[in-house]
Scaffold this active site. Sequence first.
Site, mmCIF file in Angstrom:
data_model
loop_
_atom_site.group_PDB
_atom_site.id
_atom_site.type_symbol
_atom_site.label_atom_id
_atom_site.label_comp_id
_atom_site.label_asym_id
_atom_site.label_seq_id
_atom_site.Cartn_x
_atom_site.Cartn_y
_atom_site.Cartn_z
ATOM 1 C CD1 TRP A 24 11.061 52.738 50.261
ATOM 2 C CD2 TRP A 24 10.190 54.713 49.696
ATOM 3 N NE1 TRP A 24 12.098 53.627 50.067
ATOM 4 C CE2 TRP A 24 11.597 54.835 49.725
ATOM 5 C CE3 TRP A 24 9.423 55.833 49.370
ATOM 6 C CZ2 TRP A 24 12.253 56.043 49.439
ATOM 7 C CZ3 TRP A 24 10.060 57.034 49.083
ATOM 8 C CH2 TRP A 24 11.464 57.123 49.120
ATOM 9 C CG ASP A 44 6.073 51.826 45.318
ATOM 10 O OD1 ASP A 44 6.720 51.734 44.249
ATOM 11 O OD2 ASP A 44 6.428 52.545 46.267
ATOM 12 C CE LYS A 50 14.192 52.917 44.028
ATOM 13 N NZ LYS A 50 15.203 53.741 44.661
#
Lengths: 361, 361
Positions: free
Chosen positions: B102, B172, B196
């Site tokens: 990511w 992030d 999430k």
Amino acid sequence: MSRAFNFSAGPAALPEPVLRQAQAELLEWGAERASVMEVSHRGKAFMAMAAAAERDLRELLGIPDGYRVLFLQGGASQHFAQVPMNLARPDQAVDFILTGSWSEKAFADAAHFVRPRIAAGAQDGGFRAIPPRAQWQLSEDAAYVHIASNETIHGVEFFDAPDVGAVPLVADMSSNILSRPIDVSRYGLIFAGAQKNIGPSGLVIVIVREDLLERSAGRVARIFDYAAHAREDSLLNTPPTFAWYLAGLVFQWLKAKGGLAAMAASNDRKAAMLYAAIDGSDGYYANPVDPAARSRMNVPFTLHDAALDAIFLEESRAAGLLALKGHRLVGGMRASIYNAMPEEGVEALVAFMRDFARRHG
Amino acid sequence: MSRAFNFSAGPAALPEPVLRQAQAELLEWGAERASVMEVSHRGKAFMAMAAAAERDLRELLGIPDGYRVLFLQGGASQHFAQVPMNLARPDQAVDFILTGSWSEKAFADAAHFVRPRIAAGAQDGGFRAIPPRAQWQLSEDAAYVHIASNETIHGVEFFDAPDVGAVPLVADMSSNILSRPIDVSRYGLIFAGAQKNIGPSGLVIVIVREDLLERSAGRVARIFDYAAHAREDSLLNTPPTFAWYLAGLVFQWLKAKGGLAAMAASNDRKAAMLYAAIDGSDGYYANPVDPAARSRMNVPFTLHDAALDAIFLEESRAAGLLALKGHRLVGGMRASIYNAMPEEGVEALVAFMRDFARRHG
């Protein structure tokens, strides 16, 4: 309490059978032993549902081969930016037809990316008509022509795709997509925020002619690039899965109702009933829009005495007729009567309006 | 059928009480006589709910004054573009710490907007650790430093905000926000996709220090400009209203569970139990990550014989343990154990793993 007739301009009423199905399977979807919100967008079950939703949409709208359908995010407002980013070079002209606040906004937002021009605009008359096609001053070198096929605030609607020659026609159909059959082949690109006739807010559907996807090549960042999303079947990143699922249920509901021809007939009856009540009220109610351009989705109207507005809103709400307050730009009332509004809802509104006029004459 | 323990990496399991409440009021929300999906985002009821959700989030995370909270769209991936657009000039350097897929993606996507640099990266070791802070080669002129505080694919997590001096730290936090208390004041900007630990996909939360909002002035198109969204309290355009509502329910659930300290204790117990089962399996199961950087949210592990993978997945699913397949980049299995995964779920997984090893020794 019980559900009432909801005339909200958007987020708008959804078909009750769709909400009931979503409610029934909210904790366990299909054979997944989990909510549709809790499963991977790359899993078999979600991808099968997503593909079925696209197939149903293609069938409903008669989307030809050679067009891609994208399920994206950001609201129509984000696509006021993404469309020029993708379809035009920074120095290129784009022609806008201004028929209300939404085409005006799209025009203003495009200036960050391209050279927007007003090819025609009804703004001087207060957005009460579609400028006659013969008066449009289109540029031959324009990347595309932008229209808003329905204006929710001013209640002005296009009923045909205007002929703009070889230049691609782009339509913001956020507020009238799926309300009647259209000829998709007349358009280069159609985009629509979901929250009127498709599903909940947070989902945008883009229908784009494949050759136009090549225009972005090498210029546009991946996440804003329609071509990149098309290559990944709208799974470039995690899509708004619940909104996609609900849109799929709405498409199934539309098919079960007889498709867009049946919706158009019902929408015509609803709008005719409401405009007749306004026009037949001896000036108690008024709608200022050219009858040829009167929206079948959003019907703004004023009371002869604005001092009655607050009472009208209070009494209508008490009568189970919700969200009738007009947009602050035009005042008065607005009844949004999208696909999910049953004819009985408009009948109830019209009966209320007649009774109100009698009691507060 | 019945709901099962869902180890999906995202969209991930939601707290069951949250789903039950959403189900109960899906057709009639509060006094609205309509679904929360069907009401205006500018109406009193929605705005009160939205404000309460922000208050609860501020309380849970201890967000100081001087930070704005935005409820946006596009997924974290869109903010891989929006963060550089907003916080850096096109010619400016941005330092990235690469700890998994990511942060790598964010690094690659930033190149369209700024000059991204790798200040430190664990990519050569296959992303199994956090590069020691002393080895980071930060630029003094960087617009900001980017980290992914948790990597869902490689299972690598930061447990403290690294000291990067006066340069703003951007994190992030898509996959570990709200999993434990953090010191927000250590960050310039935090962003997190909802799917999430917050709610359904389609919502992104951005927490940004107010002075950084000035950096975008005059450069960024309105719809991508964090400052414009802040000025409009995230109602610049129609937000994803249902996702915002569900996030608010998740925040209430977190408060009722005792807040983030309680979640941290539970998450620590869950992760400790699972890593102990892996490490104590005599090599039957393995996790390659440096114990100091092992994620408490995503636990990737391999079986000693990859030929058993398909059987493990089939049997675990039959046992009510869903979505354990590892990401294709690293193979094997992955158990995502976000806030909504109860300790009983991890206990059931660990028992299954022991039993499986015994039966397929």
